[in-house]
Design a protein around this motif. Structure first.
Motif, PDB file in Angstrom:
ATOM      1  N   ALA A   1     -17.768   1.559   8.981  1.00 29.91           N
ATOM      2  CA  ALA A   1     -18.432   0.316   8.588  1.00 29.91           C
ATOM      3  C   ALA A   1     -17.452  -0.628   7.914  1.00 29.91           C
ATOM      4  N   VAL A   2     -16.630  -0.104   7.012  1.00 24.61           N
ATOM      5  CA  VAL A   2     -15.632  -0.931   6.333  1.00 24.61           C
ATOM      6  C   VAL A   2     -14.638  -1.492   7.341  1.00 24.61           C
ATOM      7  N   LYS A   3     -14.199  -0.683   8.299  1.00 25.16           N
ATOM      8  CA  LYS A   3     -13.253  -1.148   9.321  1.00 25.16           C
ATOM      9  C   LYS A   3     -13.859  -2.265  10.168  1.00 25.16           C
ATOM     10  N   LEU A   4     -15.111  -2.121  10.535  1.00 21.14           N
ATOM     11  CA  LEU A   4     -15.763  -3.154  11.342  1.00 21.14           C
ATOM     12  C   LEU A   4     -15.879  -4.466  10.570  1.00 21.14           C
ATOM     13  N   VAL A   5     -16.293  -4.376   9.315  1.00 23.41           N
ATOM     14  CA  VAL A   5     -16.465  -5.583   8.505  1.00 23.41           C
ATOM     15  C   VAL A   5     -15.140  -6.314   8.339  1.00 23.41           C
ATOM     16  N   THR A   6     -14.080  -5.586   8.048  1.00 21.06           N
ATOM     17  CA  THR A   6     -12.794  -6.195   7.716  1.00 21.06           C
ATOM     18  C   THR A   6     -11.877  -6.407   8.909  1.00 21.06           C
ATOM     19  N   GLY A   7     -12.159  -5.740  10.029  1.00 22.97           N
ATOM     20  CA  GLY A   7     -11.320  -5.885  11.203  1.00 22.97           C
ATOM     21  C   GLY A   7     -10.025  -5.100  11.143  1.00 22.97           C
ATOM     22  N   ILE A   8      -9.991  -4.034  10.358  1.00 19.00           N
ATOM     23  CA  ILE A   8      -8.774  -3.235  10.248  1.00 19.00           C
ATOM     24  C   ILE A   8      -8.892  -1.971  11.108  1.00 19.00           C
ATOM     25  N   GLY A   9      -7.742  -1.444  11.504  1.00 24.43           N
ATOM     26  CA  GLY A   9      -7.731  -0.171  12.220  1.00 24.43           C
ATOM     27  C   GLY A   9      -8.363  -0.241  13.595  1.00 24.43           C
ATOM     28  N   GLU A  10      -8.701   0.919  14.105  1.00 27.79           N
ATOM     29  CA  GLU A  10      -9.281   1.070  15.435  1.00 27.79           C
ATOM     30  C   GLU A  10     -10.594   1.838  15.306  1.00 27.79           C
ATOM     31  N   PRO A  11     -11.723   1.157  15.336  1.00 23.53           N
ATOM     32  CA  PRO A  11     -13.009   1.836  15.136  1.00 23.53           C
ATOM     33  C   PRO A  11     -13.350   2.767  16.287  1.00 23.53           C
ATOM     34  N   LEU A  12     -14.345   3.591  16.056  1.00 22.41           N
ATOM     35  CA  LEU A  12     -14.750   4.616  17.033  1.00 22.41           C
ATOM     36  C   LEU A  12     -15.609   4.049  18.156  1.00 22.41           C
ATOM     37  N   VAL A  13     -15.342   2.841  18.581  1.00 20.94           N
ATOM     38  CA  VAL A  13     -16.044   2.272  19.728  1.00 20.94           C
ATOM     39  C   VAL A  13     -15.503   2.945  20.989  1.00 20.94           C
ATOM     40  N   GLY A  14     -16.391   3.527  21.775  1.00 19.67           N
ATOM     41  CA  GLY A  14     -15.955   4.208  22.987  1.00 19.67           C
ATOM     42  C   GLY A  14     -15.347   5.572  22.751  1.00 19.67           C
ATOM     43  N   ARG A  15     -15.503   6.095  21.547  1.00 21.48           N
ATOM     44  CA  ARG A  15     -15.002   7.431  21.234  1.00 21.48           C
ATOM     45  C   ARG A  15     -16.033   8.176  20.394  1.00 21.48           C
ATOM     46  N   LEU A  16     -16.115   9.467  20.612  1.00 25.17           N
ATOM     47  CA  LEU A  16     -17.028  10.320  19.859  1.00 25.17           C
ATOM     48  C   LEU A  16     -16.205  11.298  19.036  1.00 25.17           C
ATOM     49  N   LEU A  17     -16.391  11.289  17.738  1.00 28.19           N
ATOM     50  CA  LEU A  17     -15.702  12.218  16.845  1.00 28.19           C
ATOM     51  C   LEU A  17     -16.544  13.465  16.657  1.00 28.19           C
ATOM     52  N   LEU A  18     -15.954  14.639  16.875  1.00 25.78           N
ATOM     53  CA  LEU A  18     -16.626  15.917  16.689  1.00 25.78           C
ATOM     54  C   LEU A  18     -15.980  16.635  15.514  1.00 25.78           C
ATOM     55  N   HIS A  19     -16.792  17.071  14.569  1.00 31.44           N
ATOM     56  CA  HIS A  19     -16.297  17.726  13.356  1.00 31.44           C
ATOM     57  C   HIS A  19     -16.870  19.140  13.298  1.00 31.44           C
ATOM     58  N   ASP A  20     -15.978  20.125  13.269  1.00 25.88           N
ATOM     59  CA  ASP A  20     -16.352  21.540  13.186  1.00 25.88           C
ATOM     60  C   ASP A  20     -15.979  22.016  11.789  1.00 25.88           C
ATOM     61  N   ALA A  21     -16.964  22.181  10.921  1.00 24.47           N
ATOM     62  CA  ALA A  21     -16.683  22.515   9.526  1.00 24.47           C
ATOM     63  C   ALA A  21     -16.175  23.942   9.361  1.00 24.47           C
ATOM     64  N   LEU A  22     -16.646  24.862  10.186  1.00 26.84           N
ATOM     65  CA  LEU A  22     -16.226  26.254  10.031  1.00 26.84           C
ATOM     66  C   LEU A  22     -14.752  26.437  10.379  1.00 26.84           C
ATOM     67  N   ARG A  23     -14.305  25.747  11.390  1.00 28.95           N
ATOM     68  CA  ARG A  23     -12.886  25.836  11.772  1.00 28.95           C
ATOM     69  C   ARG A  23     -12.057  24.716  11.133  1.00 28.95           C
ATOM     70  N   MET A  24     -12.734  23.773  10.477  1.00 23.82           N
ATOM     71  CA  MET A  24     -12.123  22.588   9.908  1.00 23.82           C
ATOM     72  C   MET A  24     -11.220  21.915  10.938  1.00 23.82           C
ATOM     73  N   GLN A  25     -11.851  21.595  12.062  1.00 23.41           N
ATOM     74  CA  GLN A  25     -11.174  20.908  13.148  1.00 23.41           C
ATOM     75  C   GLN A  25     -11.948  19.661  13.535  1.00 23.41           C
ATOM     76  N   GLN A  26     -11.227  18.651  13.931  1.00 21.67           N
ATOM     77  CA  GLN A  26     -11.826  17.448  14.484  1.00 21.67           C
ATOM     78  C   GLN A  26     -11.165  17.124  15.811  1.00 21.67           C
ATOM     79  N   ARG A  27     -11.968  16.586  16.711  1.00 16.81           N
ATOM     80  CA  ARG A  27     -11.416  16.086  17.960  1.00 16.81           C
ATOM     81  C   ARG A  27     -12.256  14.907  18.399  1.00 16.81           C
TER      82      ARG A  27
END
Length: 413
Positions: A242-268
């Motif tokens: 939300a902060v990135k979208l408002v300010t126009g910084i970085g590369e937001p997750l448009v067109g990408r899905l973030l998956l978070h696995d807490a047990l393995r502490m992995q993201q892809r």
């Protein structure tokens, strides 16, 4: 489309279109800069102002932003706290519920003293304590077809922290039709997901999930459980986006899905593409307005006459000497936590895996099926009816309704 254990599309090899769709990309700032910062704001946001990517202009964009958060629960808690701390000028909160003790392990916006209080009121007080310089607009109501357009129209972007499919599709559809971006997140057990859906720049939620799962196929957090701290991880991602979208910084997750696995502490991340056949945002879109009934679209049908029995009617039946077999189709840990006296445990998955179990139920007793709130018992009822137990019914509202209407001394969960 192949799906992984979390119910999302399985990872695939990048294709030639990924440079345009599914590839990380920068977007222009969503919000224009607001008024000059005050001395108090400069002191409060000093560490953020030192970031060249944010700076004074970015902070003024945050000050001028209006962000609506749908849900003040597990995901909404970290989202709201961090948006307020970051200096988002106006924050709307939509939630019809009150704080329950079972919320507190993950909904860190609320405390012990807030039990029974409206979540929007609790949220407003908590955010004022975090940052008195921001404005909070409580909306203690259910988001529905009648109010979604008007609510969304007053905000720059929407953050979705809900936990049911009917509301997710409603949020998506209203956002697409109004041209609004929205930040989506989801948690269940130890897995989390997050993305940004903005039809002007990429796919929408319907491109990922064209159709909702059948009722009962995707358990809610109440049924499947959730690790409380997982909400913090996914909610922090949503607040960051939300902060990135408002300010126009970085590369937001448009067109990408973030998956978070807490047990393995992995993201892809998984690349998402706009579905050319999407009924809402595709080139041949056929849906031009909000659906009339999102619960019906997601398979939640009104109970037919004779399918349910109310908690009061079950109480009266037992008091009058009736001897129904109360069949509990929840999980064993739920049955141990709280149960109806005399109930028999037969978890739903075991019943569905072996329909012959129905023949083991006594034929001379009427069967009343119950679960936590009614979704699983409705599926069990269908299995019982298919096996010939036409006299079976299920408890309207489940054991939660029983606790509320008949025996409030039982522990809730």
């Amino acid at each position: 489309m192949a799906r992984d254990a979390a119910g999302v599309p399985a990872a695939r090899q990048p294709g030639p279109r990924d440079r345009r769709e599914g590839a990380a990309m920068a977007l222009p700032a969503l919000v224009a800069p607001g008024a000059a910062l005050t001395a108090a704001e400069r002191r409060r946001y000093a560490r953020q102002l030192t970031l060249a990517e944010v700076g004074e202009v970015g902070q003024r964009r945050l000050k001028n932003a209006r962000v609506l958060c749908v849900g003040a629960g597990g995901l909404g808690s970290p989202v709201l706290l961090y948006l307020a701390a970051a200096g988002v000028g106006t924050i709307g909160v939509v939630d019809p519920d009150t704080v329950d003790e079972s919320n507190l392990h993950r909904q860190v916006l609320h405390g012990q003293g807030d039990i029974g209080r409206a979540k929007t009121a609790s949220a407003a007080a908590a955010l004022a304590a975090v940052n008195p310089l921001v404005r909070v607009e409580p909306h203690p109501t259910t988001l529905d077809v009648g109010n979604a357009r008007d609510l969304f129209a007053g905000y720059d972007l929407v953050v979705d922290g809900t936990d049911n499919f009917a509301t997710r599709y409603l949020v998506n559809d209203a956002a697409v039709l109004l041209g609004k971006p929205y930040v989506w997140g989801s948690v269940l057990r130890f897995d989390g997901q997050a993305s940004v859906f903005w039809a002007a720049h990429g796919p929408c939620y319907r491109c990922l999930y064209p159709e909702p799962p059948a009722p009962g196929d995707a358990p809610s957090c109440a049924e499947g459980g959730v690790l409380g701290v997982l909400c913090a991880a996914v909610g922090a991602v949503q607040a960051t986006e939300a902060v990135k979208l408002v300010t126009g910084i970085g590369e937001p997750l448009v067109g990408r899905l973030l998956l978070h696995d807490a047990l393995r502490m992995q993201q892809r991340t998984v690349a998402l593409r706009r579905d050319p056949d999407c009924v809402l945002c595709g080139p041949r879109a056929t849906q031009r307005d909000l659906l009339a009934d999102y619960a019906y679209f997601c398979g939640v049908r009104p109970a037919a006459a004779g399918d349910t029995i109310s908690p009061a009617a079950l109480r009266d039946l037992r008091a009058a000497g009736g001897d129904p077999l109360v069949l509990d189709v929840r999980e064993p840990w739920e049955h141990e936590l709280v149960r109806l006296a005399g109930s028999v445990l037969l978890p739903l998955d075991r019943l569905l895996a072996d329909p012959a179990r129905v023949a083991e139920l006594p034929a001379d007793r009427r069967v009343v099926v119950h679960c936590k709130s009614g979704a699983r018992s409705a599926r069990a009822l269908a299995a019982l009816r298919a096996a010939g137990r036409t006299d079976a019914v299920h408890l309207d509202g489940g054991i939660l309704a029983w606790i509320r209407d008949v025996d409030p001394t039982l522990p809730g969960y």
